[in-house]
Design an enzyme around this catalytic site. Sequence first.
Site, mmCIF file in Angstrom:
data_model
loop_
_atom_site.group_PDB
_atom_site.id
_atom_site.type_symbol
_atom_site.label_atom_id
_atom_site.label_comp_id
_atom_site.label_asym_id
_atom_site.label_seq_id
_atom_site.Cartn_x
_atom_site.Cartn_y
_atom_site.Cartn_z
ATOM 1 N N TYR A 1 -9.077 -12.584 -46.149
ATOM 2 C CA TYR A 1 -8.396 -11.288 -46.083
ATOM 3 C C TYR A 1 -9.382 -10.143 -46.273
ATOM 4 C CZ TYR A 1 -5.412 -7.307 -47.074
ATOM 5 O OH TYR A 1 -4.825 -6.068 -47.042
ATOM 6 N N GLU B 1 10.260 8.250 -16.921
ATOM 7 C CA GLU B 1 8.899 8.762 -17.148
ATOM 8 C C GLU B 1 8.430 8.448 -18.567
ATOM 9 O OE1 GLU B 1 8.322 12.877 -15.138
ATOM 10 O OE2 GLU B 1 10.446 12.643 -15.518
ATOM 11 N N LYS C 1 16.975 21.323 -10.871
ATOM 12 C CA LYS C 1 16.267 20.105 -11.234
ATOM 13 C C LYS C 1 17.132 19.054 -11.922
ATOM 14 C CE LYS C 1 12.333 19.213 -11.114
ATOM 15 N NZ LYS C 1 11.130 19.737 -11.743
ATOM 16 N N HIS D 1 0.831 -1.219 0.000
ATOM 17 C CA HIS D 1 0.000 0.000 0.000
ATOM 18 C C HIS D 1 0.863 1.265 0.000
ATOM 19 C CE1 HIS D 1 -3.337 -2.696 1.302
ATOM 20 N NE2 HIS D 1 -2.376 -3.249 2.019
ATOM 21 N N GLN E 1 -4.588 -4.355 -43.273
ATOM 22 C CA GLN E 1 -3.418 -3.521 -43.556
ATOM 23 C C GLN E 1 -3.088 -2.652 -42.331
ATOM 24 O OE1 GLN E 1 -2.672 -1.918 -47.600
ATOM 25 N NE2 GLN E 1 -3.109 0.067 -46.687
ATOM 26 N N SER F 1 15.995 21.220 -16.033
ATOM 27 C CA SER F 1 14.825 22.052 -16.318
ATOM 28 C C SER F 1 15.287 23.347 -16.979
ATOM 29 C CB SER F 1 14.109 22.360 -15.006
ATOM 30 O OG SER F 1 13.375 23.564 -15.132
ATOM 31 N N LYS G 1 0.018 -3.170 -39.336
ATOM 32 C CA LYS G 1 1.469 -2.988 -39.413
ATOM 33 C C LYS G 1 2.055 -1.886 -38.548
ATOM 34 C CE LYS G 1 1.421 -4.945 -43.894
ATOM 35 N NZ LYS G 1 -0.059 -5.132 -43.691
HETATM 36 N N1 ARG Z 1 -0.869 -3.919 -48.493
HETATM 37 C C1 ARG Z 1 -1.701 -5.019 -48.186
HETATM 38 C C2 ARG Z 1 -1.721 -5.238 -46.676
HETATM 39 O O1 ARG Z 1 -0.835 -4.772 -46.058
HETATM 40 C C3 ARG Z 1 -1.198 -6.249 -48.823
HETATM 41 C C4 ARG Z 1 -2.271 -7.246 -49.151
HETATM 42 C C5 ARG Z 1 -3.181 -6.672 -50.122
HETATM 43 N N2 ARG Z 1 -4.116 -7.631 -50.610
HETATM 44 C C6 ARG Z 1 -5.210 -7.271 -51.321
HETATM 45 N N3 ARG Z 1 -5.954 -8.214 -51.690
HETATM 46 N N4 ARG Z 1 -5.476 -6.016 -51.548
HETATM 47 O O2 ARG Z 1 -2.591 -5.840 -46.121
#
Ligand code: ARG
Length: 458
Positions: free
Chosen positions: A317, A290, A283, A156, A322, A277, A325
């Site tokens: 898909y 942080e 400081k 605590h 996309q 600072s 990423k």
């Molecule tokens: N740039 C696309 C992605 O990152 C690649 C796959 C695209 N596929 C499609 N059927 N448009 O997901």
Amino acid sequence: MKKLWGGRFTKSAEDWVEAFGASIPFDQQLVMQDIEGSLAHVSMLDACGIISADEAKQIQDGLLTLQKKAAAGELTYHVENEDIHLNLEKHLIDLIGPVGGKLHTGRSRNDQVATDMHLYLREEIKEIAASIRHFQQVLLDVAEANVETLIPGYTHLQRAQPVSFAHHIMAYFWMLDRDYERLNDSLKRVNQSPLGAGALAGTTFPINREMTAEALGFAGIYQNSLDAVSDRDFIIEFLSDAAMIMMHLSRFCEELILWSSKEFNFIEMDDAFATGSSIMPQKKNPDMAELIRGKTGRVYGHLMGLLTVMKGTPLAYNKDMQEDKEGMFDAVTTVKGSLKIFAGMIETMTVNSEHMKAEVHNDFSNATELADYLANKGVPFREAHEIVGKLVLQCIQKGIYLKDLSLEEYKATHSAFDDDIYHDLDPFTVVDRRNSAGGTGFSAVRKAIEVGKQVLKN
Ligand code: ARG
């Protein structure tokens, strides 16, 4: 500009629409993985007699040229070509002519991008795991140097019982060890090949998926083509592991920040990991700690982001994917950077062991010891607890600590007290008595450090 997929279109998208849909600004990070995947694919097309040996050779040479250019940073990318896959295919065709168009036989960007991501994460996970191991080594070193350094232990955020500073540090060693284990375990699922699943349904060409899987160092192949192209579990799992790592680091940051305040004064950050600072000359701010605590938020965000991206996508898909990423790339960069900074911070910090010692000698964190003392002499623990509580109150009223009460005062409270209590009340004794497995006693901690060393050796 004519698209590689432009056959059925009568007009092209406006530039700004195209730019919205393009992933090349960020998926160019996958250039090496994409080429690696293509090299494996073309060798397989050749071996299976789907393209001729001569065609394969031309494509391979072209890909190798692109690989060299990419390594030298000489490849240019264009938004009109949408993503890394089409940019590379365009470069290949420009370089070797229409035969370059045979590379895409029996595959789709859908299995291609999935393959790239698997290859990318496999490497990054291994690197992050190695950074964790390095950080653990740093923690072990600090622990080894501080077995007999005492620090108040808290619950605590109130002082509870004194502990060995090494014990406190080793708590993080074990957290990080679980993180390492989790990452390692996830490799089983990352290291599977989606290549050859095609767009979603497999292909009519007599491909050999095991062959490309083996060439790319995958342990096996996805058993279902729909699953292969639409699975992002492995990225979500990574993000979850990354979030957990950041959560651990963030807790540690919080302690480092507290510890380096004047109020605690348990450690001092090295100048190399602190900032001043612009207005207050005195400081010294623990900025890096942080910042890591703050960056934890973005990694959590990436995890929630991708979970949400995936939750309503039907098989197989969808372009939504996309969006997998940027968060992944950012999580990788953030975790790697944080681990590196952290190891440096811990390696260079000064442990104010004298101040810690003074602090544990001037608090009530030895009160449990006193209760245990009475319990050992046959007083029921509940009763002992009550007696010691009263003694603590007496001390608070007088502005002293338990060690400052005279033996007469002790005896007046309970006849079982004797002059050996002063030895028992010493924080050093308090800590060293807790040698139960996993406890903070010095020999228990030394043992744990040895176990830790073995872990790092294996
Ligand atoms: N740039 C696309 C992605 O990152 C690649 C796959 C695209 N596929 C499609 N059927 N448009 O997901």
